[in-house]
Design an enzyme around this catalytic site. Sequence first.
Site, PDB file in Angstrom:
ATOM      1  N   ASP A  12     -11.302  -1.088   3.406  1.00  0.00           N
ATOM      2  CA  ASP A  12     -10.456  -0.213   4.207  1.00  0.00           C
ATOM      3  C   ASP A  12     -11.281   1.005   4.593  1.00  0.00           C
ATOM      4  O   ASP A  12     -11.961   1.601   3.766  1.00  0.00           O
ATOM      5  CB  ASP A  12      -9.211   0.198   3.412  1.00  0.00           C
ATOM      6  CG  ASP A  12      -8.243  -0.973   3.243  1.00  0.00           C
ATOM      7  OD1 ASP A  12      -8.315  -1.925   4.041  1.00  0.00           O
ATOM      8  OD2 ASP A  12      -7.421  -0.946   2.312  1.00  0.00           O
ATOM      9  N   GLU A 131       1.953  -6.735   7.014  1.00  0.00           N
ATOM     10  CA  GLU A 131       2.152  -5.880   5.838  1.00  0.00           C
ATOM     11  C   GLU A 131       3.607  -6.076   5.440  1.00  0.00           C
ATOM     12  O   GLU A 131       4.507  -5.687   6.178  1.00  0.00           O
ATOM     13  CB  GLU A 131       1.896  -4.418   6.204  1.00  0.00           C
ATOM     14  CG  GLU A 131       0.436  -4.129   6.541  1.00  0.00           C
ATOM     15  CD  GLU A 131       0.263  -2.806   7.288  1.00  0.00           C
ATOM     16  OE1 GLU A 131       1.242  -2.057   7.443  1.00  0.00           O
ATOM     17  OE2 GLU A 131      -0.864  -2.530   7.714  1.00  0.00           O
TER      18      GLU A 131
END
Lengths: 254, 210
Positions: A12, A131
Amino acid sequence: MTNRIRIIPRLDIKGPNLIKGIHLEGLRVVGDPNVFAKKYYEGGADEIIYMDIVASLYGRNNLSDIVKKTVEDIYIPITVGGGVRSIDDIQELLRSGADKVAINTAAIHSPELIKQASRKFGSQCIVLSIEAKRKSESKWESYTDNGREKTGLDAVEWAKKAVELGVGEILLTSIDKEGTQKGFDIDLIKTISTSVPVPVIASGGMGRLENVRDVVVEGKADAVSMAHVLHYSKHTLRDIKKYAIDQQINVRDL
Amino acid sequence: MKEVTIVDYGVGNLKSVANAFKSLNCKVGLAQNAKNILSSDYLIFPGVGAFHNAMEELRQRELIDAIKEFNSLERPFLGICLGLQLLFENSCEFGNHVGLSLLKGSIKEIPSQGSEGLTHKIPHIGWNNIINQSPNLHPILKGLPQRPFFYFVHSFMAVPENSSDIIAKTNYNGIQIPAIAGRNNFLATQFHPEKSGSIGLKVLSNFLKM
């Protein structure tokens, strides 16, 4: 013979940094993404995922520079996501050296984008990023903007629809499990992986080696991604692959 | 220093292919017109995406005849992924489309069931090992481990008319997929050598010895 499972480090990114959070929030700087990517390439990663996790909030995309640098000396596939809004954004990332582009927010706002993109670039390079947050025993809701915004969309139904529109793979992150190191959301992964014909990459929750067995054997994941355990050297890719082979999980031998 | 030319027709991850050859100390150029193609020593024909899209791009750029003519010069040629599929006569991806017809056969969908009736995921994404099919080990496979792993990502596969055009194959749950097709120094891989780590680079360096 079961299919060969891919082990995929997930990096990330925020600005120029590799970061790590919990539940996709509470971010901490870990280091230079290129250094980590190189280490994982040499350590036997099957692919690499880069996610610009604040891009969709601020509407900018600085990932292509990092990607360009990364692909100079890394010869495995790279999936890039975060803030991808248009065909031009996808084109730009692919031309920078990305092999696959992951899309969440923009796909939800405009499903037509994934249809057009998969026609233009091929399904194999369009990854739907989901998500998902658990709502009940067997229901999950899709979120956008790194788990901040509800969409009202049922994650399983959305996955099926996106596959019909042309995505070739699903990166499935459990918001509940992400960063907790308490194992993957097996029910979520299994429900989606057995509902769609395309490969599913399980993401969020890897803490112990046993989690890999659970998410592959019980969760039917086609690929497993992990961040924390690798970034903080809790396990190496070699440990993970060796464990998988011991468990008779089919992985690329090093 | 060897000079490699990559066909640039707006399709595919050229950067990764270029980087892989640069790491082998090559000079890398891009070919955007027929003249560039015909003057190259080693021609690389990459490609990702849909078959008809790619053919359309080649047509608009007037590169089809140049690629065919290059082939008649018998200089080393390497197609990658869609660059393998385009060499065949036709494909059924999104309708029926004519290819470059440099190899006999068709491009068909990978069956969604393996030989034992087990369903598997399509696209075929991931690392799979390949098995040599030529009577003698083809030079492109020299110095590799016995069952080397390469990275595949595709939903369609070649079905060559002549089995002698299959240099290596891979097995996806019992489905035999041509992994390297062609003959002599006219070659194409279904996998991505530029994305297959050090073993992929070895294949590219073998190619440069042709």
